[in-house]
Design an enzyme around this catalytic site. Structure first.
Site, PDB file in Angstrom:
ATOM      1  N   LYS A  93     -10.623  -2.686  -4.870  1.00  0.00           N
ATOM      2  CA  LYS A  93     -11.176  -1.499  -5.045  1.00  0.00           C
ATOM      3  C   LYS A  93     -10.305  -0.848  -5.973  1.00  0.00           C
ATOM      4  O   LYS A  93     -10.884  -0.008  -6.724  1.00  0.00           O
ATOM      5  CB  LYS A  93     -11.258  -1.107  -3.812  1.00  0.00           C
ATOM      6  CG  LYS A  93     -12.450  -1.645  -2.796  1.00  0.00           C
ATOM      7  CD  LYS A  93     -12.702  -1.521  -1.576  1.00  0.00           C
ATOM      8  CE  LYS A  93     -13.322  -1.942  -0.005  1.00  0.00           C
ATOM      9  NZ  LYS A  93     -12.853  -1.528   1.226  1.00  0.00           N
TER      10      LYS A  93
ATOM     11  N   LYS B 137       0.739  -1.441   0.393  1.00  0.00           N
ATOM     12  CA  LYS B 137       0.183  -0.141   0.397  1.00  0.00           C
ATOM     13  C   LYS B 137       0.749   0.975   0.165  1.00  0.00           C
ATOM     14  O   LYS B 137       0.094   1.941  -0.587  1.00  0.00           O
ATOM     15  CB  LYS B 137      -0.927  -0.099   1.653  1.00  0.00           C
ATOM     16  CG  LYS B 137      -2.233  -0.918   1.172  1.00  0.00           C
ATOM     17  CD  LYS B 137      -3.414  -0.326   2.297  1.00  0.00           C
ATOM     18  CE  LYS B 137      -4.227  -1.907   1.785  1.00  0.00           C
ATOM     19  NZ  LYS B 137      -5.629  -1.320   3.275  1.00  0.00           N
TER      20      LYS B 137
ATOM     21  N   LYS C  65      -5.281  -9.750  -6.713  1.00  0.00           N
ATOM     22  CA  LYS C  65      -6.298  -9.996  -6.282  1.00  0.00           C
ATOM     23  C   LYS C  65      -7.403  -8.763  -6.582  1.00  0.00           C
ATOM     24  O   LYS C  65      -7.101  -7.535  -7.235  1.00  0.00           O
ATOM     25  CB  LYS C  65      -5.771  -9.735  -4.786  1.00  0.00           C
ATOM     26  CG  LYS C  65      -6.879  -9.502  -3.590  1.00  0.00           C
ATOM     27  CD  LYS C  65      -6.125  -9.718  -2.687  1.00  0.00           C
ATOM     28  CE  LYS C  65      -5.869  -7.792  -2.205  1.00  0.00           C
ATOM     29  NZ  LYS C  65      -5.718  -7.264  -1.011  1.00  0.00           N
TER      30      LYS C  65
HETATM   31  P1  TYM Z   1     -10.634  -4.984   2.792  1.00  0.00           P
HETATM   32  O1  TYM Z   1     -12.016  -3.684   3.662  1.00  0.00           O
HETATM   33  O2  TYM Z   1      -9.810  -4.247   2.416  1.00  0.00           O
HETATM   34  O3  TYM Z   1     -11.635  -6.279   3.199  1.00  0.00           O
HETATM   35  C1  TYM Z   1     -12.778  -6.318   3.609  1.00  0.00           C
HETATM   36  C2  TYM Z   1     -12.651  -8.412   4.054  1.00  0.00           C
HETATM   37  O4  TYM Z   1     -12.737  -8.673   2.445  1.00  0.00           O
HETATM   38  C3  TYM Z   1     -12.131  -9.814   1.775  1.00  0.00           C
HETATM   39  N1  TYM Z   1     -11.022 -10.022   1.030  1.00  0.00           N
HETATM   40  C4  TYM Z   1     -10.950 -10.404  -0.149  1.00  0.00           C
HETATM   41  N2  TYM Z   1     -11.432 -12.353   0.083  1.00  0.00           N
HETATM   42  C5  TYM Z   1     -11.798 -12.374  -1.180  1.00  0.00           C
HETATM   43  N3  TYM Z   1     -10.888 -11.574  -2.777  1.00  0.00           N
HETATM   44  C6  TYM Z   1     -10.538 -10.765  -2.393  1.00  0.00           C
HETATM   45  N4  TYM Z   1     -10.134 -10.312  -3.684  1.00  0.00           N
HETATM   46  C7  TYM Z   1     -10.953  -9.918  -1.919  1.00  0.00           C
HETATM   47  N5  TYM Z   1     -10.658  -8.782  -1.452  1.00  0.00           N
HETATM   48  C8  TYM Z   1     -10.860  -8.034   0.118  1.00  0.00           C
HETATM   49  C9  TYM Z   1     -11.359  -9.138   2.894  1.00  0.00           C
HETATM   50  O5  TYM Z   1      -9.943 -10.299   3.071  1.00  0.00           O
HETATM   51  C10 TYM Z   1     -11.530  -8.930   4.678  1.00  0.00           C
HETATM   52  O6  TYM Z   1     -11.710 -10.207   4.653  1.00  0.00           O
HETATM   53  N6  TYM Z   1      -7.684  -4.615   7.793  1.00  0.00           N
HETATM   54  C11 TYM Z   1      -9.343  -5.478   6.960  1.00  0.00           C
HETATM   55  C12 TYM Z   1     -10.784  -4.983   7.956  1.00  0.00           C
HETATM   56  C13 TYM Z   1      -9.814  -4.917   8.846  1.00  0.00           C
HETATM   57  C14 TYM Z   1     -10.667  -5.918  10.103  1.00  0.00           C
HETATM   58  C15 TYM Z   1     -10.401  -6.416  11.309  1.00  0.00           C
HETATM   59  C16 TYM Z   1     -11.168  -7.551   9.799  1.00  0.00           C
HETATM   60  C17 TYM Z   1      -9.922  -3.891   9.847  1.00  0.00           C
HETATM   61  N7  TYM Z   1      -9.806  -4.673  11.395  1.00  0.00           N
HETATM   62  C18 TYM Z   1     -10.931  -6.738  12.379  1.00  0.00           C
HETATM   63  C19 TYM Z   1     -10.797  -8.863  10.338  1.00  0.00           C
HETATM   64  C20 TYM Z   1     -11.026  -8.546  11.854  1.00  0.00           C
HETATM   65  C21 TYM Z   1      -9.493  -4.883   5.847  1.00  0.00           C
HETATM   66  O7  TYM Z   1      -8.614  -3.992   5.494  1.00  0.00           O
HETATM   67  O8  TYM Z   1     -10.458  -5.255   5.068  1.00  0.00           O
END
Ligand code: TYM
Length: 344
Positions: free
Chosen positions: A209, A122, A206
């Site tokens: 967004k 990032k 991957k």
């Molecule tokens: P974020 O907002 O990037 O993504 C949310 C969730 O979607 C999953 N994800 C995917 N799964 C499969 N294929 C993909 N291409 C894909 N892109 C995203 C992510 O693995 C995630 O589960 N750091 C986290 C948010 C967070 C969090 C937490 C999660 C903050 N605190 C505590 C669990 C527990 C994040 O940025 O997710």
């Protein structure tokens, strides 16, 4: 990482996870996270939040952030989360996340954070211009999880390393303060074909967004026509689908589409191959497009319906924040006592 031999945690099982309100949700978020949340709410006490504190580690327009938060909440509801079963809330509305995150910043080691690959991705070439928050981001994530003493964390595969760090922080805290079973060692729930959905334009990247090409992803708010067009235009190869999973691994784009089919239909990739082996993409893509439209178009419609009533979303988020605080506050009070703060 570090070995802090865990002692069996005997508290209740609890699910926690979250999604950042930093852009349109896509199929990866849906299959890797939202679908699992909706299923788990029937099995365990479930806390699902909108990670707005995480979102501001990169610039967010203040005029748009609250609405982006409502959109994630609407997606949760559209995916089947029931606010009478799961606690749904905005992260910033529960101050204990930030409070515990500071204490964890003093527990986590710099070397642990230096290994985090997501920061490297990032921050790109200009690490020195990134916010400090982007660097310490996984420590806040550990606080999100442990402030509820969550035992199970449904996420996509890209979060695996952050979960390992959470376990390390839990272990070091328990060890340093002489309370071996205070925090659990949370279990990541990553299994299944939806855990790593790849870009529709490039099977080695991957689905994300931030990809500049909208054709790389299916957004939850896409219309039925958009969904079908994106599946039709997805990159593939000229070969028919193989018989075995091994043959699929050398063909990332084909592998990804089979994985999406499997995740959307609740089957394994092997089961999908059993039906489509020997058939070309001229047959497979229309079947996948129909399935994707059938499963996803109603989610987008339901999201729009919820968003038409922001007062109801706000009511759900407020009630969720109160319920979440009731669970988080005693943990932070205990932690402050353990650390030895005055008045704790
Ligand atoms: P974020 O907002 O990037 O993504 C949310 C969730 O979607 C999953 N994800 C995917 N799964 C499969 N294929 C993909 N291409 C894909 N892109 C995203 C992510 O693995 C995630 O589960 N750091 C986290 C948010 C967070 C969090 C937490 C999660 C903050 N605190 C505590 C669990 C527990 C994040 O940025 O997710």
């Amino acid at each position: 990482m570090t070995d802090h031999t865990p002692v069996a945690y005997t508290g209740p099982t609890r699910v926690l996870s979250g999604v950042q309100p930093s852009g349109a949700l896509h199929l990866g978020n849906y299959l890797g996270a939202l679908v699992k949340f909706a299923k788990l709410q029937h099995e365990m006490d479930t806390f699902i939040f909108v990670a707005d504190l995480h979102a501001i580690t990169v610039w967010q327009d203040p005029a748009a952030l609250a609405q982006q938060t409502r959109e994630i909440a609407a997606a949760y509801l559209a995916a089947g989360l029931d606010p009478t079963k799961a606690t749904i809330f905005p992260q910033s509305a529960v101050r204990e996340h930030s409070e515990l995150a500071w204490i964890f910043q003093c527990v986590a080691r710099l070397g642990w954070l230096d290994r985090m690959t997501q920061f490297k991705e990032k921050s790109g070439k200009h690490k020195e211009r990134s916010s400090v928050g982007l660097y310490t981001y996984p420590v806040l994530q550990a606080a999100d999880i442990l402030v509820y003493k969550a035992t199970h964390v449904p996420v996509g595969e890209d979060q695996k390393q952050h979960l390992e760090l959470t376990r390390d922080i839990a272990g070091k805290f328990n060890h340093d303060f002489g309370v071996p079973a205070f925090f659990p060692q949370p279990e990541p729930l990553i299994q299944g074909p939806g855990a790593r959905i790849m870009s529709l334009r490039d099977g080695s990247a991957k689905m994300s967004k931030s990809d500049p090409s909208d054709y790389s992803r299916i957004n939850l708010t896409d219309t039925a026509d958009d969904i079908a067009a994106k599946v039709r235009k997805a990159r593939t190869d000229p070969e028919p689908l193989p018989e075995t999973l091994e043959e699929l691994t050398a063909r990332p784009e084909a592998d990804n589409l089979v994985g999406i089919f499997a995740a959307l239909s609740g089957r394994t990739k092997a089961e999908v191959l059993a039906e489509y082996a020997g058939k070309g993409f001229g047959t497979f893509k229309p079947a996948l497009a129909d399935l994707a439209v059938e499963k996803l178009a109603p989610v987008g419609e339901t999201m729009r319906r919820f968003l038409a009533d922001p007062t109801e979303i706000d009511r759900i988020l407020k009630a969720g924040a109160e319920r979440a605080s009731d669970v988080a506050a005693p943990t932070v009070a205990e932690v402050k006592k353990l650390v030895g703060f005055w008045g704790a």
